[in-house]
Write a protein that holds these residues in place. Structure first.
Motif, PDB file in Angstrom:
ATOM      1  N   ASP A  37       0.810  -1.211   0.000  1.00 61.50           N
ATOM      2  CA  ASP A  37       0.000   0.000   0.000  1.00 61.50           C
ATOM      3  C   ASP A  37       0.847   1.267   0.000  1.00 61.50           C
ATOM      4  OD1 ASP A  37      -2.306  -1.443  -0.072  1.00 61.50           O
ATOM      5  OD2 ASP A  37      -2.672  -1.339   2.095  1.00 61.50           O
ATOM      6  N   GLN A  38       2.000   1.227   0.598  1.00 66.37           N
ATOM      7  CA  GLN A  38       2.809   2.434   0.645  1.00 66.37           C
ATOM      8  C   GLN A  38       3.422   2.752  -0.710  1.00 66.37           C
ATOM      9  OE1 GLN A  38       6.156   2.132   3.266  1.00 66.37           O
ATOM     10  NE2 GLN A  38       6.347  -0.072   2.918  1.00 66.37           N
ATOM     11  N   SER A  41       0.469   4.641  -5.756  1.00 64.50           N
ATOM     12  CA  SER A  41       0.369   6.092  -5.884  1.00 64.50           C
ATOM     13  C   SER A  41      -1.067   6.565  -5.660  1.00 64.50           C
ATOM     14  CB  SER A  41       0.839   6.525  -7.271  1.00 64.50           C
ATOM     15  OG  SER A  41      -0.063   6.039  -8.254  1.00 64.50           O
ATOM     16  N   ASP A  42      -1.207   7.856  -5.499  1.00 63.08           N
ATOM     17  CA  ASP A  42      -2.541   8.436  -5.314  1.00 63.08           C
ATOM     18  C   ASP A  42      -3.409   8.218  -6.548  1.00 63.08           C
ATOM     19  OD1 ASP A  42      -1.897   9.318  -2.804  1.00 63.08           O
ATOM     20  OD2 ASP A  42      -1.296  11.326  -3.469  1.00 63.08           O
ATOM     21  N   ALA A  43      -2.800   8.321  -7.719  1.00 60.98           N
ATOM     22  CA  ALA A  43      -3.567   8.113  -8.948  1.00 60.98           C
ATOM     23  C   ALA A  43      -4.107   6.685  -9.019  1.00 60.98           C
ATOM     24  CB  ALA A  43      -2.697   8.395 -10.163  1.00 60.98           C
ATOM     25  N   GLU A  44      -3.306   5.720  -8.580  1.00 58.47           N
ATOM     26  CA  GLU A  44      -3.754   4.326  -8.587  1.00 58.47           C
ATOM     27  C   GLU A  44      -4.911   4.128  -7.616  1.00 58.47           C
ATOM     28  OE1 GLU A  44      -3.879   0.368  -9.697  1.00 58.47           O
ATOM     29  OE2 GLU A  44      -2.700   1.965 -10.593  1.00 58.47           O
ATOM     30  N   ARG A  45      -4.811   4.751  -6.443  1.00 62.67           N
ATOM     31  CA  ARG A  45      -5.914   4.642  -5.467  1.00 62.67           C
ATOM     32  C   ARG A  45      -7.190   5.274  -6.017  1.00 62.67           C
ATOM     33  NH1 ARG A  45      -2.575   7.001  -1.622  1.00 62.67           N
ATOM     34  NH2 ARG A  45      -1.036   5.465  -1.042  1.00 62.67           N
ATOM     35  N   GLU A  46      -7.069   6.437  -6.658  1.00 58.14           N
ATOM     36  CA  GLU A  46      -8.249   7.090  -7.232  1.00 58.14           C
ATOM     37  C   GLU A  46      -8.834   6.260  -8.368  1.00 58.14           C
ATOM     38  OE1 GLU A  46      -7.590  11.159  -8.297  1.00 58.14           O
ATOM     39  OE2 GLU A  46      -6.748  11.647  -6.342  1.00 58.14           O
ATOM     40  N   GLU A  49     -10.757   3.432  -6.831  1.00 60.43           N
ATOM     41  CA  GLU A  49     -11.994   3.952  -6.238  1.00 60.43           C
ATOM     42  C   GLU A  49     -13.025   4.258  -7.319  1.00 60.43           C
ATOM     43  OE1 GLU A  49     -14.748   5.143  -3.439  1.00 60.43           O
ATOM     44  OE2 GLU A  49     -12.859   4.075  -3.146  1.00 60.43           O
TER      45      GLU A  49
END
Length: 111
Positions: A37-38, A41-46, A49
């Protein structure tokens, strides 16, 4: 024709090259999903989602609406065929656009 007990359960002997091959396999360390998880990236999380939201929209809104619309369409067609078979009547839809629009409104009425 009978097999002796020793012949039916013979295991092949492992040669030294097979043992060397197994011993030379790379060892991999086990990592937990928390470590992964660390690095996400933020783009991957978005992206994940948004995929989850699209899946929810599809399964909770679109599929039931389409199923209800085509289910009503199939029921009207089946009822018309039954009435034509049972009684000497002819079912004629005078305005197909109005019929389709009414079916869409009826399907959306209880959503």
């Amino acid at each position: 024709m009978s097999l002796s007990n020793s012949a039916s359960f013979i295991e092949p002997t492992a040669s030294s090259s097979d043992a060397d091959e197994i011993d030379s396999l790379p060892s991999s360390s086990t990592s937990s999903s928390g470590d992964d998880d660390q690095y996400v990236s933020d783009a991957e999380r978005e992206w994940r989602e948004s995929l989850r939201q699209a899946e929810l929209m599809l399964t909770m809104v679109v599929v039931p609406y389409v199923g209800k619309y085509f289910g009503r369409k199939c029921a009207y067609w089946g009822w018309a065929k039954y009435m034509e078979w049972k009684y000497p009547v002819e079912i004629v839809i005078t305005s197909p656009k109005t019929f389709k629009g009414a079916g869409a409104i009826e399907a959306a009425a209880s959503l």
